[in-house]
Design a protein around this motif. Structure first.
Motif, PDB file in Angstrom:
ATOM      1  N   LEU A 158       0.813  -1.217   0.000  1.00 43.29           N
ATOM      2  CA  LEU A 158       0.000   0.000   0.000  1.00 43.29           C
ATOM      3  C   LEU A 158       0.842   1.260   0.000  1.00 43.29           C
ATOM      4  O   LEU A 158       0.399   2.313  -0.474  1.00 43.29           O
ATOM      5  CB  LEU A 158      -0.934  -0.033   1.215  1.00 43.29           C
ATOM      6  CG  LEU A 158      -1.949  -1.179   1.175  1.00 43.29           C
ATOM      7  CD1 LEU A 158      -2.584  -1.391   2.539  1.00 43.29           C
ATOM      8  CD2 LEU A 158      -3.012  -0.934   0.115  1.00 43.29           C
ATOM      9  N   VAL A 159       2.064   1.173   0.483  1.00 38.71           N
ATOM     10  CA  VAL A 159       2.936   2.348   0.495  1.00 38.71           C
ATOM     11  C   VAL A 159       3.275   2.792  -0.933  1.00 38.71           C
ATOM     12  O   VAL A 159       3.607   3.960  -1.163  1.00 38.71           O
ATOM     13  CB  VAL A 159       4.216   2.053   1.314  1.00 38.71           C
ATOM     14  CG1 VAL A 159       5.113   1.043   0.615  1.00 38.71           C
ATOM     15  CG2 VAL A 159       4.966   3.343   1.627  1.00 38.71           C
ATOM     16  N   VAL A 160       3.151   1.887  -1.909  1.00 38.00           N
ATOM     17  CA  VAL A 160       3.381   2.270  -3.308  1.00 38.00           C
ATOM     18  C   VAL A 160       2.313   3.257  -3.748  1.00 38.00           C
ATOM     19  O   VAL A 160       2.607   4.295  -4.370  1.00 38.00           O
ATOM     20  CB  VAL A 160       3.399   1.030  -4.217  1.00 38.00           C
ATOM     21  CG1 VAL A 160       3.534   1.448  -5.685  1.00 38.00           C
ATOM     22  CG2 VAL A 160       4.540   0.091  -3.830  1.00 38.00           C
ATOM     23  N   CYS A 161       1.053   2.970  -3.428  1.00 38.69           N
ATOM     24  CA  CYS A 161      -0.045   3.883  -3.757  1.00 38.69           C
ATOM     25  C   CYS A 161       0.167   5.241  -3.085  1.00 38.69           C
ATOM     26  O   CYS A 161      -0.020   6.295  -3.698  1.00 38.69           O
ATOM     27  CB  CYS A 161      -1.372   3.261  -3.333  1.00 38.69           C
ATOM     28  SG  CYS A 161      -2.836   4.224  -3.777  1.00 38.69           S
ATOM     29  N   LEU A 162       0.600   5.210  -1.833  1.00 33.70           N
ATOM     30  CA  LEU A 162       0.858   6.451  -1.109  1.00 33.70           C
ATOM     31  C   LEU A 162       1.993   7.237  -1.763  1.00 33.70           C
ATOM     32  O   LEU A 162       1.889   8.452  -1.959  1.00 33.70           O
ATOM     33  CB  LEU A 162       1.199   6.133   0.343  1.00 33.70           C
ATOM     34  CG  LEU A 162       1.606   7.308   1.226  1.00 33.70           C
ATOM     35  CD1 LEU A 162       0.491   8.350   1.323  1.00 33.70           C
ATOM     36  CD2 LEU A 162       2.001   6.817   2.624  1.00 33.70           C
ATOM     37  N   ARG A 192      10.593   7.218  -0.001  1.00 35.33           N
ATOM     38  CA  ARG A 192      11.245   8.180  -0.895  1.00 35.33           C
ATOM     39  C   ARG A 192      11.629   7.531  -2.222  1.00 35.33           C
ATOM     40  O   ARG A 192      11.491   8.134  -3.296  1.00 35.33           O
ATOM     41  CB  ARG A 192      12.492   8.758  -0.222  1.00 35.33           C
ATOM     42  CG  ARG A 192      13.200   9.817  -1.075  1.00 35.33           C
ATOM     43  CD  ARG A 192      14.426  10.374  -0.382  1.00 35.33           C
ATOM     44  NE  ARG A 192      15.411   9.329  -0.142  1.00 35.33           N
ATOM     45  CZ  ARG A 192      16.307   8.933  -1.055  1.00 35.33           C
ATOM     46  NH1 ARG A 192      16.338   9.495  -2.256  1.00 35.33           N
ATOM     47  NH2 ARG A 192      17.176   7.988  -0.770  1.00 35.33           N
ATOM     48  N   GLU A 193      12.101   6.283  -2.183  1.00 39.59           N
ATOM     49  CA  GLU A 193      12.457   5.585  -3.423  1.00 39.59           C
ATOM     50  C   GLU A 193      11.231   5.377  -4.318  1.00 39.59           C
ATOM     51  O   GLU A 193      11.339   5.434  -5.543  1.00 39.59           O
ATOM     52  CB  GLU A 193      13.099   4.239  -3.094  1.00 39.59           C
ATOM     53  CG  GLU A 193      14.498   4.343  -2.521  1.00 39.59           C
ATOM     54  CD  GLU A 193      15.149   2.982  -2.376  1.00 39.59           C
ATOM     55  OE1 GLU A 193      14.399   1.997  -2.174  1.00 39.59           O
ATOM     56  OE2 GLU A 193      16.371   2.909  -2.463  1.00 39.59           O
ATOM     57  N   ILE A 194      10.086   5.129  -3.704  1.00 38.41           N
ATOM     58  CA  ILE A 194       8.859   4.948  -4.490  1.00 38.41           C
ATOM     59  C   ILE A 194       8.478   6.245  -5.190  1.00 38.41           C
ATOM     60  O   ILE A 194       8.076   6.242  -6.364  1.00 38.41           O
ATOM     61  CB  ILE A 194       7.717   4.450  -3.588  1.00 38.41           C
ATOM     62  CG1 ILE A 194       8.003   3.012  -3.118  1.00 38.41           C
ATOM     63  CG2 ILE A 194       6.375   4.502  -4.317  1.00 38.41           C
ATOM     64  CD1 ILE A 194       7.068   2.520  -2.037  1.00 38.41           C
ATOM     65  N   ILE A 195       8.604   7.364  -4.500  1.00 38.80           N
ATOM     66  CA  ILE A 195       8.295   8.661  -5.125  1.00 38.80           C
ATOM     67  C   ILE A 195       9.236   8.916  -6.296  1.00 38.80           C
ATOM     68  O   ILE A 195       8.818   9.390  -7.362  1.00 38.80           O
ATOM     69  CB  ILE A 195       8.381   9.801  -4.091  1.00 38.80           C
ATOM     70  CG1 ILE A 195       7.441   9.542  -2.911  1.00 38.80           C
ATOM     71  CG2 ILE A 195       8.030  11.142  -4.746  1.00 38.80           C
ATOM     72  CD1 ILE A 195       7.621  10.527  -1.758  1.00 38.80           C
ATOM     73  N   LEU A 196      10.522   8.597  -6.126  1.00 40.13           N
ATOM     74  CA  LEU A 196      11.484   8.777  -7.208  1.00 40.13           C
ATOM     75  C   LEU A 196      11.156   7.857  -8.380  1.00 40.13           C
ATOM     76  O   LEU A 196      11.232   8.274  -9.549  1.00 40.13           O
ATOM     77  CB  LEU A 196      12.904   8.510  -6.702  1.00 40.13           C
ATOM     78  CG  LEU A 196      14.037   8.643  -7.731  1.00 40.13           C
ATOM     79  CD1 LEU A 196      14.018  10.020  -8.402  1.00 40.13           C
ATOM     80  CD2 LEU A 196      15.390   8.383  -7.066  1.00 40.13           C
ATOM     81  N   PHE A 197      10.768   6.625  -8.095  1.00 38.56           N
ATOM     82  CA  PHE A 197      10.356   5.711  -9.166  1.00 38.56           C
ATOM     83  C   PHE A 197       9.175   6.287  -9.944  1.00 38.56           C
ATOM     84  O   PHE A 197       9.150   6.246 -11.180  1.00 38.56           O
ATOM     85  CB  PHE A 197       9.984   4.352  -8.576  1.00 38.56           C
ATOM     86  CG  PHE A 197       9.406   3.403  -9.586  1.00 38.56           C
ATOM     87  CD1 PHE A 197      10.227   2.722 -10.465  1.00 38.56           C
ATOM     88  CD2 PHE A 197       8.030   3.207  -9.668  1.00 38.56           C
ATOM     89  CE1 PHE A 197       9.689   1.853 -11.419  1.00 38.56           C
ATOM     90  CE2 PHE A 197       7.486   2.343 -10.617  1.00 38.56           C
ATOM     91  CZ  PHE A 197       8.321   1.664 -11.496  1.00 38.56           C
ATOM     92  N   ARG A 198       8.218   6.830  -9.231  1.00 38.10           N
ATOM     93  CA  ARG A 198       7.049   7.443  -9.880  1.00 38.10           C
ATOM     94  C   ARG A 198       7.498   8.586 -10.801  1.00 38.10           C
ATOM     95  O   ARG A 198       6.966   8.760 -11.905  1.00 38.10           O
ATOM     96  CB  ARG A 198       6.082   7.973  -8.817  1.00 38.10           C
ATOM     97  CG  ARG A 198       4.821   8.624  -9.356  1.00 38.10           C
ATOM     98  CD  ARG A 198       3.936   7.629 -10.065  1.00 38.10           C
ATOM     99  NE  ARG A 198       2.576   8.136 -10.238  1.00 38.10           N
ATOM    100  CZ  ARG A 198       1.615   7.466 -10.852  1.00 38.10           C
ATOM    101  NH1 ARG A 198       1.858   6.270 -11.354  1.00 38.10           N
ATOM    102  NH2 ARG A 198       0.399   7.973 -10.962  1.00 38.10           N
TER     103      ARG A 198
END
Length: 315
Positions: A229-233, A273-279
């Motif tokens: 779920l943190v990916v969606c966030l 933070r890594e997920i936001i960068l991936f996005r």
């Protein structure tokens, strides 16, 4: 995103829309394209004086079973108080209608037209409400995945399909090639301990309707998945950082409000933070693929990349 494969898109006409609405025993008065949303073809349709939203899925995008799961999850959220548009069943009581038109089968869903407008910019009050709704959606999504015995399909986030295609262009400028190679090699490992569930995964400024700084409808569950779920966030936080009205200060506020409903685990905090960068890499490479990408756009994307690498999230 269907814009990457335009040949799979439904082309609306009076005849085709009339044929689809006949499955609902509704006459067609008129229709027009919706101005937001790129995951599916979305139309505003009028039957006499009543207004509806018609979604037609691209060819080869989802199976009937996948769409029925999407609609069932939307109904689950709606039944638990989230602002989700109601699905209109066909005359034979089916939420999904498959119509054969122009020698192709098209998957169609008709929904009520929700009140509200697409916001032009974020406000603190709107983001507060979004954070609470997203946290509620994530708690419900975790429960839904557990009760339906659904498993996450990915162990990592990686962006290769679009970047692989772009990197075949031997005429790329070196600075653009360098960016695409960084995007292509960037991988976010999704630890098995991360809480998983069904969720939206595109909960942003374009996929909500609002009134008086409150969300009146959450739209377009076409990117729904069962993932941590943190990916969606994280995907939403990219929007909060860079869309009009957003800022790092409001990201911190969003996270605080979100955690009033669903506190994050330490593992989730460490990977966010890594997920936001991936996005950021995904959004930028798709923009490059579309071709309308200036040097100024690239400079902005490179600055945002650096900002994200230096971002300190207050969680």
């Amino acid at each position: 995103m269907n814009k990457l494969s335009p040949e799979n898109l439904f082309v609306p006409s009076q005849k085709n829309i009339r044929t689809i609405l006949a499955r609902y025993n509704l006459p067609l008065t008129r229709f027009e394209r919706a101005t937001h949303g790129i995951e599916n073809l979305t139309l505003l349709v009028w039957s006499q004086r009543k207004k509806y939203v018609l979604r037609v899925y691209p060819q080869k995008k989802k199976s009937d079973a996948d769409i029925l799961l999407e609609l069932d999850f939307m109904a689950h959220l709606r039944n638990n108080g989230l602002p989700i548009p109601a699905i209109i069943s066909s005359s034979d009581h089916q939420p999904l209608v498959v119509c054969e038109l122009d020698h192709n089968k098209w998957q169609c869903v008709l929904m009520e037209h929700a009140i509200g407008t697409h916001p032009e910019a974020f406000t603190p009050a709107l983001l507060d409400h979004m954070a609470l709704l997203q946290a509620q959606m994530h708690k419900l999504g975790e429960q839904y995945a557990n009760t339906h015995n659904l498993k996450s399909g990915r162990a990592a986030l990686r962006q290769t399909s679009v970047t692989d295609e772009l990197l075949k262009n031997i005429a790329l400028e070196s600075y653009l090639r360098d960016f695409l190679e960084r995007a292509n090699s960037f991988v976010v490992e999704l630890d098995d301990s991360l809480p998983k569930g069904h969720s939206h995964f595109d909960f942003d400024i374009e996929n909500i309707l609002t009134r008086n700084d409150r969300v009146t409808a959450i739209l377009d569950f076409g990117d729904m998945e069962c993932l941590p779920l943190v990916v969606c966030l994280g995907y939403t936080l990219w929007d909060v950082l860079f869309e009009k009205g957003g800022s790092p200060v409001l990201v911190a506020r969003y996270l605080q409000k979100y955690q009033e409903v669903r506190p994050l685990s330490q593992t989730e905090k460490e990977v966010l933070r890594e997920i936001i960068l991936f996005r950021h890499y995904v959004i930028t490479t798709v923009q490059i693929h579309f071709g309308d990408f200036s040097q100024n756009d690239l400079d902005k994307a490179l600055q945002r990349e650096q900002d994200l690498r230096n971002l300190e999230l207050k969680v």
